[in-house]
Design a protein around this motif. Structure first.
Motif, PDB file in Angstrom:
ATOM      1  N   GLY A   6     -40.405  45.411  -9.432  1.00 13.63           N
ATOM      2  CA  GLY A   6     -40.102  46.175 -10.641  1.00 13.63           C
ATOM      3  C   GLY A   6     -41.263  47.083 -11.008  1.00 13.63           C
ATOM      4  N   ALA A   7     -42.468  46.533 -10.919  1.00 10.78           N
ATOM      5  CA  ALA A   7     -43.661  47.306 -11.250  1.00 10.78           C
ATOM      6  C   ALA A   7     -43.882  48.421 -10.244  1.00 10.78           C
ATOM      7  N   ALA A  33     -41.095  51.288 -11.182  1.00 10.83           N
ATOM      8  CA  ALA A  33     -41.042  51.921 -12.509  1.00 10.83           C
ATOM      9  C   ALA A  33     -41.600  53.354 -12.536  1.00 10.83           C
ATOM     10  N   PRO A  34     -42.728  53.637 -11.859  1.00 14.35           N
ATOM     11  CA  PRO A  34     -43.223  55.023 -11.878  1.00 14.35           C
ATOM     12  C   PRO A  34     -42.233  56.038 -11.315  1.00 14.35           C
ATOM     13  N   CYS A  70     -39.608  56.690 -13.899  1.00 14.63           N
ATOM     14  CA  CYS A  70     -40.126  57.600 -14.942  1.00 14.63           C
ATOM     15  C   CYS A  70     -40.124  59.032 -14.434  1.00 14.63           C
ATOM     16  N   ASP A  71     -40.575  59.221 -13.207  1.00  9.70           N
ATOM     17  CA  ASP A  71     -40.657  60.554 -12.614  1.00  9.70           C
ATOM     18  C   ASP A  71     -39.294  61.242 -12.582  1.00  9.70           C
ATOM     19  N   CYS A  81     -37.852  61.933 -16.207  1.00  9.65           N
ATOM     20  CA  CYS A  81     -38.526  63.079 -16.838  1.00  9.65           C
ATOM     21  C   CYS A  81     -38.074  64.384 -16.198  1.00  9.65           C
ATOM     22  N   VAL A 132     -39.983  43.013 -15.762  1.00 10.85           N
ATOM     23  CA  VAL A 132     -41.290  43.672 -15.728  1.00 10.85           C
ATOM     24  C   VAL A 132     -41.131  45.178 -15.569  1.00 10.85           C
ATOM     25  N   GLU A 135     -39.841  46.934 -18.822  1.00 16.62           N
ATOM     26  CA  GLU A 135     -40.900  47.012 -19.833  1.00 16.62           C
ATOM     27  C   GLU A 135     -41.846  48.150 -19.505  1.00 16.62           C
ATOM     28  N   LEU A 136     -42.240  48.221 -18.239  1.00 13.37           N
ATOM     29  CA  LEU A 136     -43.163  49.270 -17.806  1.00 13.37           C
ATOM     30  C   LEU A 136     -42.530  50.648 -17.937  1.00 13.37           C
ATOM     31  N   GLU A 142     -42.630  51.847 -21.522  1.00 14.42           N
ATOM     32  CA  GLU A 142     -43.982  52.295 -21.875  1.00 14.42           C
ATOM     33  C   GLU A 142     -44.305  53.644 -21.264  1.00 14.42           C
ATOM     34  N   LEU A 143     -43.986  53.792 -19.971  1.00 20.27           N
ATOM     35  CA  LEU A 143     -44.286  55.048 -19.267  1.00 20.27           C
ATOM     36  C   LEU A 143     -43.545  56.224 -19.905  1.00 20.27           C
ATOM     37  N   GLN A 187     -45.308  57.381 -22.954  1.00 18.15           N
ATOM     38  CA  GLN A 187     -46.508  58.140 -22.591  1.00 18.15           C
ATOM     39  C   GLN A 187     -46.167  59.545 -22.106  1.00 18.15           C
ATOM     40  N   ASN A 188     -44.958  59.728 -21.594  1.00 21.25           N
ATOM     41  CA  ASN A 188     -44.573  61.038 -21.060  1.00 21.25           C
ATOM     42  C   ASN A 188     -43.676  61.828 -21.988  1.00 21.25           C
TER      43      ASN A 188
END
Lengths: 152, 340
Positions: B205-206, B209-210, B213-214, B217, B241, B244-245, B248-249, B252-253
């Motif tokens: 999951g971790a 997640a990026p 987000c990418d 966005c 996990v 959740e990440l 948050e991400l 931030q974006n």
């Protein structure tokens, strides 16, 4: 249209990750490992004692008997599909004693039976236990050489 | 103009999703969504002699059920876009062998369902196909024996580990409405591979997640939309996990997701406490079965009018893991709208 590169700094992400990822419950894990591992060792000791006192075996033979019994029980429970649940519960408690090694041999045997006896079962039998044998035997050879040199 | 911004495609003909099917295994059937699936198969071997053949049977059943619902025959399908988690995607290939439909095999790990819907939508929207069949599956037993340990091995799973779902989902995308249309594909956004150096294969999951987000966005920026424009943002299998990440991400974006209108298939498919599922479900079959079993019907009824479905994948292999490589992630997004 210029899109901004998405802002995620790898180091910062590592910190976020650690905070978001739950840790194993150490206290509970240790307790379970100790009590299950302890029971298994007691069982082994009991078999060895029976061997010496009841079956009139020598101490080394009785220890071998204990190993045999534990390995057999592990193989049986693995085949019955019970041992993996015990392992999930106890962690190190089942993995560290000889039961862990036995399970590591039996489970690939069961698993890869479907790919044939030679290339499946035969070839994959040692996938998990292999390193134990390689490095255990290797270390013992090394120790033997060292003892020889030191005249021990 | 089909292209919008950097990565998003506008499917102006808005292809129709005419049918969806989800066939799952025992644990999934016992979970909170049990009643949503077309069929629950208790036997993990599905009446076959090996787990791989069992997964193939799940795959074929999903395809069969989907085609039956749409009353479309295999000979009228122009492309089968399918993938799974097995080496050389044998499930997908062997199903294509049985079906006799031109086959495009896909590997997107757990993002395969979204990947196939994106491409299927593009083929139909572009006039290259009248019908495409988009399919993905996974099976707990085949995934374990290939990626991790033999099934009877007594190892402990970490709290961040996810459980590979046993299930298959199939969706029919067409250029005309069928007798019971469900939804329409409005836009697709195919993702880039993003790797932030996560090496723990027990925390996928971790790792993913990026990428999620990418892609999100990219889609929001390209289309000048935000989380508020969608009734639901549905991710594939980020798990506890990963979600959740992601939340948050996204903050931030600059695109804060509304938590009441965000959910993850991996969190929905199991009762994590009662079924001891740690961080949740994963696998191609997770998003495939939850999308087809629960969310397409909600779009059909009109309870949800616009869903942003995004499945994520962890593009590692046992070899790359053992060689100390980190885990690259990818996420593909599909904007689904109700047909009404």
């Amino acid at each position: 249209m210029n899109r901004q590169k998405v802002n995620i700094d790898p180091t910062r992400y590592q910190t976020m990750l650690e905070q978001a990822s739950p840790n194993s419950k150490l206290g509970q894990g240790l307790l379970r490992a100790f009590w299950v591992g302890g029971v298994i060792c007691m069982l082994g000791q009991a078999v060895a004692d029976v061997g010496v006192r009841v079956l009139d075996m020598t101490a080394p033979a009785a220890s071998t008997l204990a190993s045999i019994v534990l390995v057999f029980l592990t193989a049986l429970l693995t085949g019955l599909g019970v041992f993996d649940k015990l392992g999930q519960y106890a962690g190190g408690g089942t993995f560290v004693p000889i039961t862990g090694f036995a399970n590591a041999m039996v489970s690939p045997a069961l698993e890869f039976r479907r790919e044939g006896l030679v290339l499946g079962l035969g070839a994959k039998l040692f996938t998990i236990a292999g390193p134990v044998l390689v490095y255990g035997i290797g270390a013992s050879v090394l120790a033997g050489v060292v003892f020889l040199i030191l005249g021990v | 103009m089909k292209r919008r911004g950097k990565q998003t495609l506008e499917l102006s003909n808005r292809p129709w999703i005419n049918a969806g099917a989800a066939i799952v295994g025992k644990k999934e059937g016992e979970g909170p969504l049990g009643a949503c699936f077309d069929r629950v198969v208790d036997d993990e071997l599905n009446g076959q002699s090996t787990f791989e053949k069992a997964e193939l049977q799940f795959y074929m059943d999903a395809i069969g059920t989907c085609l039956e619902k749409a009353a479309v025959k295999p000979e009228n399908i122009q492309f089968l876009l399918g993938g799974d988690l097995l080496n050389q995607i044998i499930c997908a290939s062997f199903s294509a062998r049985a079906l006799g439909v031109p086959f495009i095999g896909l590997y997107g790990a757990c993002s395969t369902m979204a990947e196939s819907l994106c491409l299927g939508g593009m083929l139909v929207d572009g006039g290259y196909a009248g019908h495409t069949l988009c399919v993905a599956s996974s099976h707990f037993c085949t995934a374990e024996r290939q990626y991790r340990f033999p099934l009877e091995f007594g190892s402990q799973r970490t709290p961040t580990a996810q459980w590979t779902v046993t299930g298959a989902g199939a969706t029919l995308v067409s250029d005309q409405p069928g007798r019971q249309p469900m939804a329409r594909i409005a836009r697709v956004c195919m993702g880039r591979v993003v790797d932030l150096g996560v090496k723990d294969a027990n925390n996928m999951g971790a790792a993913m997640a990026p990428a999620a987000c990418d892609t999100l966005c990219a889609l929001f920026d390209d289309t000048q939309t935000g989380p508020g424009d969608y009734d639901l943002v549905l991710t594939g299998d980020l798990g506890q996990v990963g979600s959740e990440l992601l939340l948050e991400l996204m903050v931030q974006n600059g695109h804060k997701l509304d938590e009441r209108r965000y959910t993850d298939c991996g969190l929905e498919i199991f009762d994590r406490e009662a079924q001891d599922m740690h961080a949740g479900g994963s696998g191609c079959g997770c998003s495939a079965s939850v999308l087809n079993g629960r969310y397409l019907p909600l779009l059909q009824k009109g309870d949800l009018r616009r869903v942003l479905f995004m499945a994520t994948g962890a593009l590692l292999s046992p070899t790359s893991s053992m060689q100390g490589e980190s885990i690259p992630g990818i996420a593909h997004a599909v904007v689904l709208e109700t047909w009404r």
